[in-house]
Structures are given as structure tokens and as C-alpha cells.
Design a protein around this motif. Sequence first.
Motif, PDB file in Angstrom:
ATOM      1  N   THR A   1      14.919  -6.340  52.281  1.00 46.95           N
ATOM      2  CA  THR A   1      14.241  -5.447  51.343  1.00 46.95           C
ATOM      3  C   THR A   1      13.484  -4.382  52.121  1.00 46.95           C
ATOM      4  O   THR A   1      12.698  -4.695  53.016  1.00 46.95           O
ATOM      5  CB  THR A   1      13.260  -6.232  50.459  1.00 46.95           C
ATOM      6  OG1 THR A   1      13.980  -7.231  49.737  1.00 46.95           O
ATOM      7  CG2 THR A   1      12.557  -5.307  49.479  1.00 46.95           C
ATOM      8  N   SER A   2      13.714  -3.141  51.793  1.00 48.50           N
ATOM      9  CA  SER A   2      13.053  -2.041  52.498  1.00 48.50           C
ATOM     10  C   SER A   2      11.537  -2.163  52.393  1.00 48.50           C
ATOM     11  O   SER A   2      10.998  -2.692  51.426  1.00 48.50           O
ATOM     12  CB  SER A   2      13.485  -0.699  51.911  1.00 48.50           C
ATOM     13  OG  SER A   2      14.873  -0.508  52.034  1.00 48.50           O
ATOM     14  N   THR A   3      10.859  -1.629  53.399  1.00 44.32           N
ATOM     15  CA  THR A   3       9.401  -1.644  53.424  1.00 44.32           C
ATOM     16  C   THR A   3       8.867  -0.220  53.519  1.00 44.32           C
ATOM     17  O   THR A   3       9.519   0.665  54.091  1.00 44.32           O
ATOM     18  CB  THR A   3       8.877  -2.455  54.627  1.00 44.32           C
ATOM     19  OG1 THR A   3       7.446  -2.346  54.686  1.00 44.32           O
ATOM     20  CG2 THR A   3       9.437  -1.929  55.939  1.00 44.32           C
TER      21      THR A   3
ATOM     22  N   TYR B   1      11.518   7.079  51.240  1.00 41.04           N
ATOM     23  CA  TYR B   1      12.761   6.556  51.795  1.00 41.04           C
ATOM     24  C   TYR B   1      13.832   7.630  51.983  1.00 41.04           C
ATOM     25  O   TYR B   1      14.976   7.319  52.312  1.00 41.04           O
ATOM     26  CB  TYR B   1      13.323   5.451  50.893  1.00 41.04           C
ATOM     27  CG  TYR B   1      12.494   4.195  50.903  1.00 41.04           C
ATOM     28  CD1 TYR B   1      12.225   3.522  52.089  1.00 41.04           C
ATOM     29  CD2 TYR B   1      11.976   3.672  49.722  1.00 41.04           C
ATOM     30  CE1 TYR B   1      11.464   2.369  52.102  1.00 41.04           C
ATOM     31  CE2 TYR B   1      11.218   2.507  49.721  1.00 41.04           C
ATOM     32  CZ  TYR B   1      10.968   1.864  50.919  1.00 41.04           C
ATOM     33  OH  TYR B   1      10.213   0.721  50.931  1.00 41.04           O
TER      34      TYR B   1
ATOM     35  N   TRP C   1       9.299 -10.014  62.480  1.00 37.75           N
ATOM     36  CA  TRP C   1       8.965  -9.722  61.082  1.00 37.75           C
ATOM     37  C   TRP C   1       8.531 -10.974  60.332  1.00 37.75           C
ATOM     38  O   TRP C   1       9.327 -11.869  60.049  1.00 37.75           O
ATOM     39  CB  TRP C   1      10.175  -9.110  60.382  1.00 37.75           C
ATOM     40  CG  TRP C   1       9.767  -8.198  59.263  1.00 37.75           C
ATOM     41  CD1 TRP C   1       9.812  -8.463  57.911  1.00 37.75           C
ATOM     42  CD2 TRP C   1       9.219  -6.883  59.392  1.00 37.75           C
ATOM     43  NE1 TRP C   1       9.331  -7.388  57.208  1.00 37.75           N
ATOM     44  CE2 TRP C   1       8.960  -6.396  58.088  1.00 37.75           C
ATOM     45  CE3 TRP C   1       8.919  -6.064  60.482  1.00 37.75           C
ATOM     46  CZ2 TRP C   1       8.403  -5.135  57.855  1.00 37.75           C
ATOM     47  CZ3 TRP C   1       8.384  -4.807  60.257  1.00 37.75           C
ATOM     48  CH2 TRP C   1       8.132  -4.357  58.949  1.00 37.75           C
TER      49      TRP C   1
ATOM     50  N   MET D   1      13.111   1.323  56.603  1.00 40.05           N
ATOM     51  CA  MET D   1      11.680   1.569  56.691  1.00 40.05           C
ATOM     52  C   MET D   1      11.396   3.009  56.277  1.00 40.05           C
ATOM     53  O   MET D   1      12.262   3.883  56.379  1.00 40.05           O
ATOM     54  CB  MET D   1      11.172   1.295  58.108  1.00 40.05           C
ATOM     55  CG  MET D   1      11.502  -0.118  58.574  1.00 40.05           C
ATOM     56  SD  MET D   1      10.905  -0.521  60.239  1.00 40.05           S
ATOM     57  CE  MET D   1       9.155  -0.721  59.927  1.00 40.05           C
TER      58      MET D   1
ATOM     59  N   ALA E   1       6.388   0.464  55.301  1.00 41.31           N
ATOM     60  CA  ALA E   1       5.909   0.649  56.663  1.00 41.31           C
ATOM     61  C   ALA E   1       6.819   1.647  57.376  1.00 41.31           C
ATOM     62  O   ALA E   1       8.014   1.744  57.077  1.00 41.31           O
ATOM     63  CB  ALA E   1       5.902  -0.687  57.405  1.00 41.31           C
TER      64      ALA E   1
ATOM     65  N   ARG F   1       4.610   8.029  52.251  1.00 40.36           N
ATOM     66  CA  ARG F   1       5.710   7.124  52.621  1.00 40.36           C
ATOM     67  C   ARG F   1       6.860   7.331  51.642  1.00 40.36           C
ATOM     68  O   ARG F   1       6.659   7.239  50.420  1.00 40.36           O
ATOM     69  CB  ARG F   1       5.252   5.662  52.587  1.00 40.36           C
ATOM     70  CG  ARG F   1       4.015   5.348  53.435  1.00 40.36           C
ATOM     71  CD  ARG F   1       4.251   5.602  54.895  1.00 40.36           C
ATOM     72  NE  ARG F   1       3.056   5.464  55.701  1.00 40.36           N
ATOM     73  CZ  ARG F   1       2.772   4.401  56.452  1.00 40.36           C
ATOM     74  NH1 ARG F   1       3.605   3.370  56.467  1.00 40.36           N
ATOM     75  NH2 ARG F   1       1.672   4.376  57.179  1.00 40.36           N
TER      76      ARG F   1
ATOM     77  N   TRP G   1      15.252  -6.804  62.145  1.00 39.83           N
ATOM     78  CA  TRP G   1      14.045  -7.607  61.985  1.00 39.83           C
ATOM     79  C   TRP G   1      14.333  -9.037  62.419  1.00 39.83           C
ATOM     80  O   TRP G   1      15.227  -9.700  61.873  1.00 39.83           O
ATOM     81  CB  TRP G   1      13.602  -7.618  60.523  1.00 39.83           C
ATOM     82  CG  TRP G   1      13.047  -6.312  60.052  1.00 39.83           C
ATOM     83  CD1 TRP G   1      12.672  -5.243  60.800  1.00 39.83           C
ATOM     84  CD2 TRP G   1      12.796  -5.950  58.682  1.00 39.83           C
ATOM     85  NE1 TRP G   1      12.197  -4.226  59.995  1.00 39.83           N
ATOM     86  CE2 TRP G   1      12.257  -4.630  58.703  1.00 39.83           C
ATOM     87  CE3 TRP G   1      12.969  -6.582  57.460  1.00 39.83           C
ATOM     88  CZ2 TRP G   1      11.915  -3.958  57.530  1.00 39.83           C
ATOM     89  CZ3 TRP G   1      12.614  -5.928  56.301  1.00 39.83           C
ATOM     90  CH2 TRP G   1      12.080  -4.619  56.335  1.00 39.83           C
TER      91      TRP G   1
END
Length: 363
Positions: A301-303, A242, A148, A164, A305, A240, A322
Motif C-alpha cells: 500500500t502506497s505511503t 502520488y 519497513w 511513496m 512518506a 504530498r 520495503w
Amino acid sequence: MALEHYKNLHKIPEVSEKEFETSKYIYNTLSDIGYSPIVVGDTGVYADLITDKKLPWLLFRADIDALPINEDSGLSYASQNEGVMHACGHDAHSAMLLAAARELYGKDLPYNIRFVFQPAEETTTGAAKIINTVIPNNLIACFAMHVWPGVPFGQVATKRGALMASSDFLKLKFYGKSSHCSCQEKGNNALLSAVDMVSAFPDINKAATDNKAMLFCGSIHSGHLHNIVPDYSEIYGTIRTYSVEHREGIKALIEKTAHDIANKYGTCPDITYDGGCPPVYNNEKLVSALANNFGVQDNATSTLAGEDFALFGDYAPSCMLWLGIGDTPPLHNEKFFVPTDVLPIGTDLWLKIANYNWEDELS
């Protein structure tokens, strides 16, 4: 050993569901170590390290596919396959897991381990294709690792809960009726339907989510002549989120909005989703153990992706980690590379995870 595997795999990148040489390399490497690997889903491979058939199982997963990108990294071991590149680190993931499989072979471990080398992560279709075959009975935990950029070099980061996002490939088509532009009232304008639909995306986002999700359009196609009302349009985009609730909420609003717009213009909508996977949701107990015993940072931190490793979490507690590679070019960039000094760090983490008592943490 991970370095050799990394360089060899980096040279032979293959896109999703075409990873034949990659699969062969992994299969032969595992065989040479002493494993009895099994091919699954055409190009996936898994192998078992069995200490005692009565023991529970851990599952370690690496992805193996590459991207349709022309490499411009300048590496001496750059891609030999024109137009294809390991621009997301899957070569490093596979190399570290192969190195760990060699180090662990023949060791007396607290668990049996299944090493899974999964195809087609980039299309989020690979996990679904193989998962019914690769999940062992008495599985207690699943782990995956991803290099990452942006995380300090050598640091391992994760977080509790959604790390993610879910990922869905949206295809939305409108079918209308063509006419000459001088009498466009006799037609049903599929292009205007698409324009109104994409213009509504921000409102759908606001209505369905807490602004931590995304409905995105990357492409619109419609029409073929300058003076004809288009009878067909297509929108390509992605969703996208969460959470499963937000994911389903956005899909419901897409459905409603598309039909409302179709009624306005007299067109007919057709909505499909290709591939797709839920959010990667990390088990809180696994994250706590990793933070307390392995020095893993638990405040990532969430992404937005996506990653289809998420599907493994339906079968057992799971965690995506990561592995920081510092200030490199971003993932999916033609200049991306993995600093090779990070490979032993990832390999060593696999060894530590294999030897840890996870049952006490999960009880």
C-alpha cells in the motif's frame, strides 16, 4: 558482517549533511574490502565493482543520515550522540549494502555495480546534491531498500507505480502592516491572512487531487504583542502527492489562494519550497521480475512518506523495496529499532539482485 556494521553505525548517528564519522566509517570499510571509494557531496560515498567496463551498470543505493531524536530504545549499542538517533533504519540500510559489497567483491557478475551511500535523505536534499556525479554511463537499473514496520518480518514488499509520495517543504509568509488593535483598520493583518490560508487547505486538497494526497500545515508563527496587529506571519507545511500532475496542481492553487487572501487583507505573500522530491515511481518490469523470481510481494500500500531515491528514477528504471521488520515501534520514534535477524535477509536480496539478468526483463 552486516550485524557488526549495523551496531557500529547505530552508535554514531549524524543528522543530514553532518554525516562525517558515518562517511568515514563507510569509506574505510569499503577500502578495507579492496574498493577505491570516492567521497561525493562532502559526506556521500560511492564505490564501483567493475566486472568488465563494456558491461551495463546497476546502481545500489543506501541512505546514511539520522534524525534529531533522543533515543530511548534500550539497546546496548544505542546512540552515543546526544539528541541524534538512527530512527529510520538508515544504519541498517548501509550495513546491509556494505555486507553485500563484501560478498560480491571479486565475483564475476553479469553487470558492473555502483554502490552509493547517500547523505541527507531526511531533508530530501542529498540525492539532488550527488546525483550528477554518481550516475554511471550505460546504467540500466537502480535499486534501494528500506526497512519497513508493519510489513511481516522478513517479507519484502513493493508495488508497481507510485510507492511513496512526493515531498515538498512549504514556507508561506505574509507581510502586512502593524497598528494598534484599537485602530486595526489602519493595519494589514498578516495573522488573519495566515489563518484564512490554512483554513483553505482542505479546499485546495479537494480541488487539486483525488483525495490521495495531502497539503498539511504543522506550524504557524505570527505576532509578538497581545494588542498589536501582526505585520508578519509564516506557515510551515508539506505537500504530498502520488503524481507530478497533482504536485504541480496543488502548488498552483496555493499560489492563487495566497494572492486572493493577500488582496483581501492588503498583505503580500511569499511562497518558497525547500528541498523536495517527486514520487518514488517503481518500474513495472522490475517489480514483475522481483515478484516472479524473488518472492517479493507486489501489493504494498502506497505511503504519503517521501523519499528522494525518486530522483534516481529520472536516469534509469528504478525500484524501492520495503524489507519487513514486523511489529516494531514506528519510524521516527525514539523507541524504534531494527530486529537484527532481518539484516542477512536484506543482504541476501542484494546478492540475488546483483546476479540476475535484468536486461531480458527490461527489453
